[in-house]
Design a protein around this motif. Structure first.
Motif, PDB file in Angstrom:
ATOM      1  N   ALA A 268      16.997 -18.434  23.656  1.00  0.00           N
ATOM      2  CA  ALA A 268      17.403 -18.772  25.025  1.00  0.00           C
ATOM      3  C   ALA A 268      18.919 -18.730  25.166  1.00  0.00           C
ATOM      4  N   LEU A 269      19.644 -19.252  24.166  1.00  0.00           N
ATOM      5  CA  LEU A 269      21.100 -19.239  24.222  1.00  0.00           C
ATOM      6  C   LEU A 269      21.637 -17.822  24.144  1.00  0.00           C
ATOM      7  N   THR A 270      21.039 -17.001  23.291  1.00  0.00           N
ATOM      8  CA  THR A 270      21.466 -15.606  23.168  1.00  0.00           C
ATOM      9  C   THR A 270      21.280 -14.880  24.492  1.00  0.00           C
ATOM     10  N   THR A 271      20.151 -15.090  25.129  1.00  0.00           N
ATOM     11  CA  THR A 271      19.877 -14.462  26.420  1.00  0.00           C
ATOM     12  C   THR A 271      20.889 -14.904  27.466  1.00  0.00           C
ATOM     13  N   SER A 272      21.231 -16.192  27.471  1.00  0.00           N
ATOM     14  CA  SER A 272      22.186 -16.713  28.454  1.00  0.00           C
ATOM     15  C   SER A 272      23.601 -16.205  28.191  1.00  0.00           C
ATOM     16  N   ALA A 273      23.985 -16.126  26.916  1.00  0.00           N
ATOM     17  CA  ALA A 273      25.357 -15.747  26.569  1.00  0.00           C
ATOM     18  C   ALA A 273      25.576 -14.240  26.565  1.00  0.00           C
ATOM     19  N   LEU A 274      24.502 -13.464  26.501  1.00  0.00           N
ATOM     20  CA  LEU A 274      24.644 -12.018  26.351  1.00  0.00           C
ATOM     21  C   LEU A 274      25.455 -11.344  27.455  1.00  0.00           C
ATOM     22  N   PRO A 275      25.296 -11.712  28.745  1.00  0.00           N
ATOM     23  CA  PRO A 275      26.072 -11.026  29.787  1.00  0.00           C
ATOM     24  C   PRO A 275      27.583 -11.085  29.572  1.00  0.00           C
ATOM     25  N   ALA A 276      28.086 -12.180  28.996  1.00  0.00           N
ATOM     26  CA  ALA A 276      29.522 -12.281  28.735  1.00  0.00           C
ATOM     27  C   ALA A 276      29.956 -11.267  27.682  1.00  0.00           C
ATOM     28  N   PHE A 277      29.038 -10.896  26.793  1.00  0.00           N
ATOM     29  CA  PHE A 277      29.291  -9.848  25.805  1.00  0.00           C
ATOM     30  C   PHE A 277      29.140  -8.472  26.445  1.00  0.00           C
ATOM     31  N   THR A 278      28.093  -8.305  27.229  1.00  0.00           N
ATOM     32  CA  THR A 278      27.770  -7.012  27.817  1.00  0.00           C
ATOM     33  C   THR A 278      28.890  -6.480  28.703  1.00  0.00           C
ATOM     34  N   ILE A 279      29.497  -7.373  29.485  1.00  0.00           N
ATOM     35  CA  ILE A 279      30.511  -6.940  30.444  1.00  0.00           C
ATOM     36  C   ILE A 279      31.744  -6.362  29.756  1.00  0.00           C
ATOM     37  N   LYS A 280      31.917  -6.652  28.478  1.00  0.00           N
ATOM     38  CA  LYS A 280      33.062  -6.125  27.740  1.00  0.00           C
ATOM     39  C   LYS A 280      32.798  -4.716  27.189  1.00  0.00           C
ATOM     40  N   LEU A 281      31.548  -4.272  27.264  1.00  0.00           N
ATOM     41  CA  LEU A 281      31.191  -2.952  26.748  1.00  0.00           C
ATOM     42  C   LEU A 281      31.465  -1.874  27.793  1.00  0.00           C
ATOM     43  N   PRO A 282      31.703  -0.635  27.345  1.00  0.00           N
ATOM     44  CA  PRO A 282      31.809   0.465  28.313  1.00  0.00           C
ATOM     45  C   PRO A 282      30.534   0.549  29.151  1.00  0.00           C
ATOM     46  N   TYR A 283      30.682   0.842  30.422  1.00  0.00           N
ATOM     47  CA  TYR A 283      29.553   0.795  31.355  1.00  0.00           C
ATOM     48  C   TYR A 283      28.372   1.645  30.882  1.00  0.00           C
ATOM     49  N   LEU A 284      28.654   2.820  30.339  1.00  0.00           N
ATOM     50  CA  LEU A 284      27.580   3.753  29.989  1.00  0.00           C
ATOM     51  C   LEU A 284      26.704   3.277  28.838  1.00  0.00           C
ATOM     52  N   VAL A 285      27.164   2.314  28.045  1.00  0.00           N
ATOM     53  CA  VAL A 285      26.366   1.872  26.888  1.00  0.00           C
ATOM     54  C   VAL A 285      25.818   0.449  27.076  1.00  0.00           C
ATOM     55  N   ARG A 286      26.032  -0.138  28.245  1.00  0.00           N
ATOM     56  CA  ARG A 286      25.610  -1.521  28.445  1.00  0.00           C
ATOM     57  C   ARG A 286      24.103  -1.702  28.361  1.00  0.00           C
ATOM     58  N   ARG A 287      23.340  -0.648  28.631  1.00  0.00           N
ATOM     59  CA  ARG A 287      21.886  -0.759  28.547  1.00  0.00           C
ATOM     60  C   ARG A 287      21.418  -1.045  27.123  1.00  0.00           C
ATOM     61  N   TRP A 288      22.263  -0.749  26.146  1.00  0.00           N
ATOM     62  CA  TRP A 288      21.930  -0.995  24.743  1.00  0.00           C
ATOM     63  C   TRP A 288      22.679  -2.219  24.193  1.00  0.00           C
ATOM     64  N   ASP A 289      22.987  -3.166  25.063  1.00  0.00           N
ATOM     65  CA  ASP A 289      23.817  -4.293  24.637  1.00  0.00           C
ATOM     66  C   ASP A 289      23.205  -5.091  23.493  1.00  0.00           C
ATOM     67  N   ARG A 290      21.902  -5.320  23.532  1.00  0.00           N
ATOM     68  CA  ARG A 290      21.254  -6.112  22.475  1.00  0.00           C
ATOM     69  C   ARG A 290      21.272  -5.377  21.144  1.00  0.00           C
ATOM     70  N   GLU A 291      21.042  -4.075  21.202  1.00  0.00           N
ATOM     71  CA  GLU A 291      21.088  -3.281  19.969  1.00  0.00           C
ATOM     72  C   GLU A 291      22.514  -3.226  19.407  1.00  0.00           C
ATOM     73  N   ILE A 292      23.498  -3.103  20.305  1.00  0.00           N
ATOM     74  CA  ILE A 292      24.892  -3.034  19.861  1.00  0.00           C
ATOM     75  C   ILE A 292      25.311  -4.359  19.230  1.00  0.00           C
ATOM     76  N   LEU A 293      24.920  -5.468  19.850  1.00  0.00           N
ATOM     77  CA  LEU A 293      25.247  -6.770  19.265  1.00  0.00           C
ATOM     78  C   LEU A 293      24.631  -6.899  17.872  1.00  0.00           C
ATOM     79  N   GLY A 294      23.387  -6.459  17.733  1.00  0.00           N
ATOM     80  CA  GLY A 294      22.748  -6.503  16.424  1.00  0.00           C
ATOM     81  C   GLY A 294      23.474  -5.644  15.402  1.00  0.00           C
ATOM     82  N   ALA A 295      23.936  -4.465  15.843  1.00  0.00           N
ATOM     83  CA  ALA A 295      24.664  -3.575  14.934  1.00  0.00           C
ATOM     84  C   ALA A 295      25.987  -4.195  14.507  1.00  0.00           C
ATOM     85  N   LEU A 296      26.670  -4.875  15.425  1.00  0.00           N
ATOM     86  CA  LEU A 296      27.940  -5.515  15.090  1.00  0.00           C
ATOM     87  C   LEU A 296      27.730  -6.702  14.162  1.00  0.00           C
TER      88      LEU A 296
END
Length: 258
Positions: A160-188
């Motif tokens: 639940a916390l990850t889901t809530s906090a994710l948008p603050a991470f997503t907005i920092k990503l380039p727009y074209l890759v934001r759809r893969w935000d969860r995968e990118i966070l996992g990779a990092l």
């Protein structure tokens, strides 16, 4: 390290440390109970960074530094948790950025830099009231690994916390890759056990390889570029959450919940 030479990497490390704490059920349950991350996720994430960078920029004994340390003591006073839980959250801010630098930094971390990073968080731990703190970076790393080995596990609160906090991470990503935000966070994060605990999908090999390639190109450019003359952080500067800038009195939860 944080303001100039490794500004981007240290910031990434702080973000990864922030999410890693959600992978510990007793910590995520305590954080979920406060309501700060679910109700004000962007503010909580921004404020966490501001607190640390204010102290880094001005020092522990400055007026701004003392104000931020006092805030940390107040907001954690009523939060349930063991001494090891609080120590883990602190130590993660040391280990996650340094390990990120060891794997992805544009140059090697100097021994004096590693010792200075440990000394900073050792001092911070003392000032917020922790009694037992690892006396070296290596000891801190052992504590970090042992704690995660026995405490990291999936939980509804962590997801639940990850889901809530994710948008603050997503907005920092380039727009074209934001759809893969969860995968990118996992990779990092680069740790399957932590990703599973956070409910993140395993990143595809291609995505992981792409992230590594981008980091390699970035590092090559950084190594051959002139050093930055401006720090990455400026006190009171405008942010997405504080579009006209901020006062220290605005940082942290409302007074009624401190």
């Amino acid at each position: 390290m944080a303001l100039y030479d490794f500004a981007t990497d240290v910031n990434i490390g702080f973000v990864l440390a922030y999410f890693r704490s959600f992978a510990v059920p007793q910590i995520s349950e305590a954080l979920l109970a406060t309501g700060e991350i679910t109700q004000r996720p962007g503010k909580r994430s921004t404020d966490t960074g501001i607190v640390v960078y204010e102290i880094i920029t001005h020092g522990f004994d400055s007026e701004r530094g003392r104000t931020m340390v006092s805030l940390l003591r107040r907001v954690h006073a009523g939060v349930p948790g063991t001494d090891d839980d609080f120590l883990y959250v602190l130590i993660s801010l040391l280990i996650a950025p340094l390990r990120w630098l060891d794997s992805h930094g544009w140059r090697a971390v100097e021994p004096t830099e590693r010792a200075a990073a440990h000394r900073f968080f050792f001092e911070l731990g003392q000032r917020i009231g922790l009694e037992i703190i690892p006396s070296s970076y290596d000891e801190a790393a052992v504590f970090f690994d042992d704690y995660e080995a026995s405490h990291v596990a999936p939980s509804a609160a962590g997801i639940a916390l990850t889901t809530s906090a994710l948008p603050a991470f997503t907005i920092k990503l380039p727009y074209l890759v934001r759809r893969w935000d969860r995968e990118i966070l996992g990779a990092l994060i680069g740790d399957v056990r932590v990703s599973v605990a956070l409910g993140l999908p395993s990143p595809a090999r291609g995505l992981t390889a792409a992230v590594r390639a981008l980091l390699w190109v970035r590092n090559l450019r950084t190594a051959h570029s002139a050093p930055s003359e401006l720090p990455v952080f400026a006190s009171g500067a405008a942010t997405t959450i504080y579009p006209t800038g901020y006062l220290l009195s605005e940082i942290g939860p409302p007074e009624s919940s401190r």
